[in-house]
Design an enzyme around this catalytic site. Structure first.
Site, PDB file in Angstrom:
ATOM      1  N   GLU A 153      -3.803 -26.400 -35.712  1.00  0.00           N
ATOM      2  CA  GLU A 153      -4.559 -27.686 -36.114  1.00  0.00           C
ATOM      3  C   GLU A 153      -4.397 -28.513 -35.025  1.00  0.00           C
ATOM      4  O   GLU A 153      -5.505 -29.168 -34.323  1.00  0.00           O
ATOM      5  CB  GLU A 153      -4.019 -28.344 -37.194  1.00  0.00           C
ATOM      6  N   CYS A 206       0.523 -32.426 -38.455  1.00  0.00           N
ATOM      7  CA  CYS A 206      -0.713 -31.806 -38.317  1.00  0.00           C
ATOM      8  C   CYS A 206      -1.464 -33.085 -39.202  1.00  0.00           C
ATOM      9  O   CYS A 206      -2.580 -33.429 -38.731  1.00  0.00           O
ATOM     10  CB  CYS A 206      -0.920 -30.624 -38.634  1.00  0.00           C
TER      11      CYS A 206
END
EC number: 3.5.4.33
Length: 152
Positions: A58, A89
């Protein structure tokens, strides 16, 4: 094409990224960042390769998209990821002002989109990101189970 069909199409691309991670001995997590139906960035887990604990799929997809867009804010974007995001993230996604996060498999150990924590549901945060989990969840989960089974 319906939203569900688009979600499936882009999650399939995230799965392909996760498979690339597995080939490199990384935990198979892949991410694809999309805006207006177009892929802006793709990435897979690389913390081992890069000796970088922040090199999650991510994070790398967010970095790639921010560079491509020449902007650290990515409004109007959706991030597809094969595994429920962790707190690091999730925080980066909120700071990037993503409209939507779509993930495949839940993460019962470090998931921050509802499994362990739910960073996205905090109303005190000044940006709200919509989250949808379980898209192609079985396929995403099987990829992880197979990877760890081989390593044991």
């Amino acid at each position: 094409m319906t939203q569900a069909e688009l979600d499936h199409q882009f999650m399939q691309q995230a799965i392909e990224q996760a498979q690339l991670a597995a080939l490199e001995g990384e935990v198979p997590v892949g991410a694809v960042l999309v805006r207006d139906g177009k892929v802006i960035s793709k990435a897979f887990n690389q913390p081992i390769t890069h000796h970088d604990p922040s090199a999650h799929a991510e994070m790398l997809a967010l970095r790639g998209a921010a560079k491509a867009e020449e902007n650290y804010r990515l409004p109007g974007s959706t991030l597809y990821v094969t595994l429920e995001p962790c707190t690091m993230c999730a925080g980066a996604m909120l700071h990037a002002r993503l409209d939507r996060v779509v993930y495949g498999a839940p993460d019962p150990k470090t998931g921050a989109a509802g499994s362990v924590l739910d960073v996205f549901s905090s109303k005190q945060i000044n940006h709200q990101t919509t989250v949808e989990g379980g898209v192609m969840g079985e396929e995403c989960g099987q990829l992880l189970r197979s990877f760890f089974k081989e390593r044991r």
